[in-house]
Write an enzyme that holds these catalytic residues in place. Structure first.
Site, PDB file in Angstrom:
ATOM      1  N   ASP A 122       0.838  -1.203   0.000  1.00  0.00           N
ATOM      2  CA  ASP A 122       0.000   0.000   0.000  1.00  0.00           C
ATOM      3  C   ASP A 122       0.868   1.246   0.000  1.00  0.00           C
ATOM      4  O   ASP A 122       2.077   1.174   0.191  1.00  0.00           O
ATOM      5  CB  ASP A 122      -0.964  -0.002   1.202  1.00  0.00           C
ATOM      6  CG  ASP A 122      -0.287  -0.416   2.502  1.00  0.00           C
ATOM      7  OD1 ASP A 122       0.950  -0.353   2.591  1.00  0.00           O
ATOM      8  OD2 ASP A 122      -1.003  -0.809   3.443  1.00  0.00           O
ATOM      9  N   ASN A 153      -7.802  -3.009  14.054  1.00  0.00           N
ATOM     10  CA  ASN A 153      -9.179  -3.230  13.594  1.00  0.00           C
ATOM     11  C   ASN A 153      -9.281  -4.415  12.631  1.00  0.00           C
ATOM     12  O   ASN A 153     -10.310  -4.606  11.997  1.00  0.00           O
ATOM     13  CB  ASN A 153      -9.724  -1.957  12.933  1.00  0.00           C
ATOM     14  CG  ASN A 153      -8.945  -1.562  11.681  1.00  0.00           C
ATOM     15  OD1 ASN A 153      -8.050  -2.281  11.242  1.00  0.00           O
ATOM     16  ND2 ASN A 153      -9.285  -0.422  11.107  1.00  0.00           N
ATOM     17  N   HIS A 200      -7.461  -4.871   9.875  1.00  0.00           N
ATOM     18  CA  HIS A 200      -7.144  -4.625   8.455  1.00  0.00           C
ATOM     19  C   HIS A 200      -5.849  -5.327   8.045  1.00  0.00           C
ATOM     20  O   HIS A 200      -4.974  -5.575   8.870  1.00  0.00           O
ATOM     21  CB  HIS A 200      -7.109  -3.128   8.126  1.00  0.00           C
ATOM     22  CG  HIS A 200      -5.930  -2.355   8.641  1.00  0.00           C
ATOM     23  ND1 HIS A 200      -5.957  -0.997   8.835  1.00  0.00           N
ATOM     24  CD2 HIS A 200      -4.672  -2.728   9.003  1.00  0.00           C
ATOM     25  CE1 HIS A 200      -4.777  -0.591   9.267  1.00  0.00           C
ATOM     26  NE2 HIS A 200      -3.983  -1.614   9.388  1.00  0.00           N
ATOM     27  N   GLU A 238      -9.671  -1.741   5.100  1.00  0.00           N
ATOM     28  CA  GLU A 238     -10.335  -1.468   6.367  1.00  0.00           C
ATOM     29  C   GLU A 238     -11.581  -2.363   6.504  1.00  0.00           C
ATOM     30  O   GLU A 238     -12.053  -2.928   5.514  1.00  0.00           O
ATOM     31  CB  GLU A 238     -10.730   0.013   6.434  1.00  0.00           C
ATOM     32  CG  GLU A 238      -9.558   0.985   6.307  1.00  0.00           C
ATOM     33  CD  GLU A 238      -8.684   1.059   7.558  1.00  0.00           C
ATOM     34  OE1 GLU A 238      -8.512   0.053   8.270  1.00  0.00           O
ATOM     35  OE2 GLU A 238      -8.150   2.158   7.817  1.00  0.00           O
TER      36      GLU A 238
HETATM   37  P1  PGA Z   1       1.818  -1.790  12.858  1.00  0.00           P
HETATM   38  O1  PGA Z   1       0.830  -1.766  11.606  1.00  0.00           O
HETATM   39  O2  PGA Z   1       2.814  -2.860  12.597  1.00  0.00           O
HETATM   40  O3  PGA Z   1       2.443  -0.424  12.853  1.00  0.00           O
HETATM   41  O4  PGA Z   1       0.986  -2.056  14.053  1.00  0.00           O
HETATM   42  C1  PGA Z   1       0.325  -2.959  11.105  1.00  0.00           C
HETATM   43  C2  PGA Z   1      -0.801  -2.661  10.140  1.00  0.00           C
HETATM   44  O5  PGA Z   1      -1.531  -1.690  10.337  1.00  0.00           O
HETATM   45  O6  PGA Z   1      -0.969  -3.441   9.201  1.00  0.00           O
END
Ligand code: PGA
Length: 259
Positions: free
Chosen positions: A67, A136, A138, A143
């Protein structure tokens, strides 16, 4: 799903790096899907160290980032292109033309997304996709309520994702509201998926992804449909799993099955 509960976060990062190294040992010109986020940072540190020690050669791989933010200049330090350049490409000496990123600066993000899908297909698809997971649920920036059949496209980020990412931005900057992300179906097309989750903040999302129903409300649950998905967890991220004893029996200490 292979659920590997490792001794601690460092061990989970080591196992993640090991799986990527095994993929590259099997195919030096592997196509790798790369993820960013705080959880991935120790994984990239290990990969950099292995490249420096000469035990890993990434010079022939092709990469596709999961992304990218929309609207950040490519050289903004928090763009995912700049992040992966800093965390991996410089030290691993991956030729820049082998790294692919959704173009978050494109005037038409929808067209740029379709083009990205074409580039992945032209590369023969992704051999191994690295993934983190959001609090959450994702994966990438898919999302909750993202279609399980989604392909690369622009997405609006949730408030909780923006809040979680605010730590990467200065006090005068706002975390971006939009991103281009591979879709869930794009991720599921990868021949192998490796998701790493560490820390108690991920426990609920991890439990929903592994033991909940397959549902767009928890995009990571789509990995239940993938024939070769490995989830590497530390004990904190595994804390809400009901079948913990079973995973420990099948993969003691997060190791390979004794079968
Ligand atoms: P993080 O992000 O490793 O910074 O917790 C993971 C994600 O949002 O996929």
């Amino acid at each position: 799903m292979r659920v590997l509960i490792c001794e601690d976060a460092a061990a989970a990062a080591r196992r993640t790096a090991d799986l990527l190294c095994a993929q590259v040992a099997a195919r030096a010109d592997a196509v790798l899907g790369l993820a960013t986020g705080g959880t991935m940072e120790p994984v990239y540190a290990l990969l950099r160290a292995r490249c420096a020690a000469g035990t890993l050669d990434l010079s022939r791989v092709t990469t596709f980032n999961l992304d990218e933010y929309i609207g950040l200049p490519q050289d903004h330090p928090q763009s995912y292109r700049a992040t992966i350049q800093r965390m991996l490409f410089d030290a691993a000496r991956i030729p820049p033309e082998r790294g692919h990123f959704p173009d978050g600066t494109a005037p038409d993000p929808g067209a740029a997304s379709a083009q990205y899908e074409g580039l992945i297909a032209a590369a023969g698809g992704i051999d191994l996709q690295l993934l983190g997971i959001g609090e959450n649920g994702h994966i990438g920036f898919n999302e909750p309520t993202s279609s399980l059949g989604s392909r690369t496209r622009p997405k609006t980020l949730t408030q909780s994702t923006r809040a979680a990412n605010a730590r990467f931005f200065g006090p005068d900057e706002k975390a971006p509201r939009f991103a281009i992300t591979m879709g869930i179906a794009t991720v599921l097309d990868a021949r192998a998926c490796v998701l790493i989750a560490t820390g108690h903040k991920k426990a609920a999302a991890v439990a929903a992804a592994i033991e909940g129903p397959v549902s767009a409300v928890c995009p990571a649950s789509a990995l239940q449909m993938h024939p070769a998905a490995t989830l590497l967890l530390d004990p904190e991220a595994a804390a809400d799993l009901t079948l913990r004893e079973y995973y420990d029996t099948v993969h003691p200490g997060g190791g390979e099955a004794p079968l």
